[in-house]
Write an enzyme that holds these catalytic residues in place. Structure first.
Site, PDB file in Angstrom:
ATOM      1  N   HIS A  34      34.289  31.765  44.712  1.00 44.67           N
ATOM      2  CA  HIS A  34      34.934  30.674  44.004  1.00 44.67           C
ATOM      3  C   HIS A  34      35.485  29.663  45.010  1.00 44.67           C
ATOM      4  O   HIS A  34      35.775  30.015  46.151  1.00 44.67           O
ATOM      5  CB  HIS A  34      36.160  31.160  43.213  1.00 44.67           C
ATOM      6  CG  HIS A  34      35.946  32.344  42.341  1.00 44.67           C
ATOM      7  ND1 HIS A  34      35.908  32.257  40.968  1.00 44.67           N
ATOM      8  CD2 HIS A  34      35.799  33.669  42.622  1.00 44.67           C
ATOM      9  CE1 HIS A  34      35.751  33.459  40.445  1.00 44.67           C
ATOM     10  NE2 HIS A  34      35.686  34.333  41.428  1.00 44.67           N
ATOM     11  N   TYR A  35      35.685  28.418  44.566  1.00 41.74           N
ATOM     12  CA  TYR A  35      36.644  27.576  45.271  1.00 41.74           C
ATOM     13  C   TYR A  35      37.923  27.553  44.446  1.00 41.74           C
ATOM     14  O   TYR A  35      37.911  27.791  43.231  1.00 41.74           O
ATOM     15  CB  TYR A  35      36.116  26.187  45.575  1.00 41.74           C
ATOM     16  CG  TYR A  35      35.787  25.245  44.428  1.00 41.74           C
ATOM     17  CD1 TYR A  35      36.603  25.105  43.307  1.00 41.74           C
ATOM     18  CD2 TYR A  35      34.665  24.433  44.499  1.00 41.74           C
ATOM     19  CE1 TYR A  35      36.315  24.218  42.290  1.00 41.74           C
ATOM     20  CE2 TYR A  35      34.366  23.529  43.478  1.00 41.74           C
ATOM     21  CZ  TYR A  35      35.199  23.430  42.384  1.00 41.74           C
ATOM     22  OH  TYR A  35      34.917  22.543  41.376  1.00 41.74           O
ATOM     23  N   GLU A  99      38.258  33.999  46.609  1.00 44.28           N
ATOM     24  CA  GLU A  99      38.680  32.622  46.419  1.00 44.28           C
ATOM     25  C   GLU A  99      38.705  31.917  47.781  1.00 44.28           C
ATOM     26  O   GLU A  99      39.313  32.412  48.734  1.00 44.28           O
ATOM     27  CB  GLU A  99      40.075  32.556  45.794  1.00 44.28           C
ATOM     28  CG  GLU A  99      40.112  32.920  44.318  1.00 44.28           C
ATOM     29  CD  GLU A  99      39.723  31.767  43.411  1.00 44.28           C
ATOM     30  OE1 GLU A  99      39.463  30.659  43.916  1.00 44.28           O
ATOM     31  OE2 GLU A  99      39.697  31.987  42.181  1.00 44.28           O
TER      32      GLU A  99
END
Length: 257
Positions: A34-35, A99
């Site tokens: 993810h960002y 993340e």
């Protein structure tokens, strides 16, 4: 919050209260990247560690490449939300969530720093080795939740990760002219394309109708595997790249013989 030993030796533990038990699996068989999509890494980290947010991830990779572990790998972090891959939902139970600090599309989609990507690669390689995760199960959030999610975005260097031993990839077929399929098209060619997307893993309805939903799934595929143009139109470049990815999978080759 109780601390715990880091699963990845390069991580510093900063526990999040947001986790539970994996359902139906003893351990993960997928990496999901993810960002953060927030204005600062600090605000994203605070959110992932706040009990009120009800979200978390296993790891958080800062812009400078430093890595925090928020949830133990044996536990189920809450990072994926609704989605599916190869017909299986509850992605949180299947995956390790990573993340990556990046403002994402809301922040103009900035480049990922080299030192940060090097850290992501090192972390992924370690998880892959310890959990025996197949190359084709290193995915982006947008892969398992097309339309709803767009991270880690078209600037994420999947090809660089693959060159280092992380993830499935083929060099995208060059963009050129020729026949293409788009919203509103119907028929057997659309059904064949949907079957290919579904066989690779995307949650595509195989009904022969190029719907808005299908356009979102094509765009998600492009965002990961043909990022030079993300428009949801299935041109020759998109279709040929998908076909080459499929035929490079060991399971696909064994079924074809």
């Amino acid at each position: 919050m109780m601390s715990f030993p880091a699963d990845f030796s390069g991580a510093v533990v900063q526990p999040s209260p947001n986790y539970g038990e994996r359902v139906g699996l003893e351990g993960p068989d997928m990496l999901l990247l993810h960002y953060t999509g927030m204005s600062t890494p600090e605000s994203a980290l605070d959110w992932l560690c706040s009990k009120e947010s009800q979200v978390s991830s296993h790891y958080f990779v800062h812009l400078d490449g430093s890595i925090l572990q928020l949830v133990q790998e044996k536990d189920r972090a809450w990072h994926a939300g609704a989605g599916s891959w190869r017909g299986r939902a509850d992605i949180n139970s299947q995956s390790i969530g990573i993340e990556i600090a990046n403002a994402g599309h809301p922040g103009g989609l900035p480049d990922y720093p080299k030192v940060q990507i090097e850290a992501v690669i090192a972390l992924c390689l370690d998880c892959i080795r310890r959990w025996n995760i197949p190359t084709e199960r290193v995915l982006g959030h947008s892969d398992i939740a097309p339309v709803r999610k767009v991270d880690p975005g078209e600037k994420f260097p999947w090809g660089e990760l693959h060159a280092a031993g992380v993830g499935h990839w083929v060099e995208p077929t060059p963009i050129m002219g020729g026949r293409f399929f788009q919203r509103g098209d119907q028929g057997q060619p659309i059904k064949a394309l949907q079957s290919m997307l579904a066989l690779y893993g995307y949650p595509t309805d195989v009904d022969g109708v190029f719907s808005d939903k299908m356009a979102g799934e094509v765009a998600a595929f492009q965002r990961h595997f043909r990022p030079q143009r993300v428009d949801g139109v299935a041109d020759f470049s998109t279709i040929d790249t998908l076909h080459r990815l499929l035929t490079s999978l060991p399971a696909y080759r064994s079924e074809a013989t």
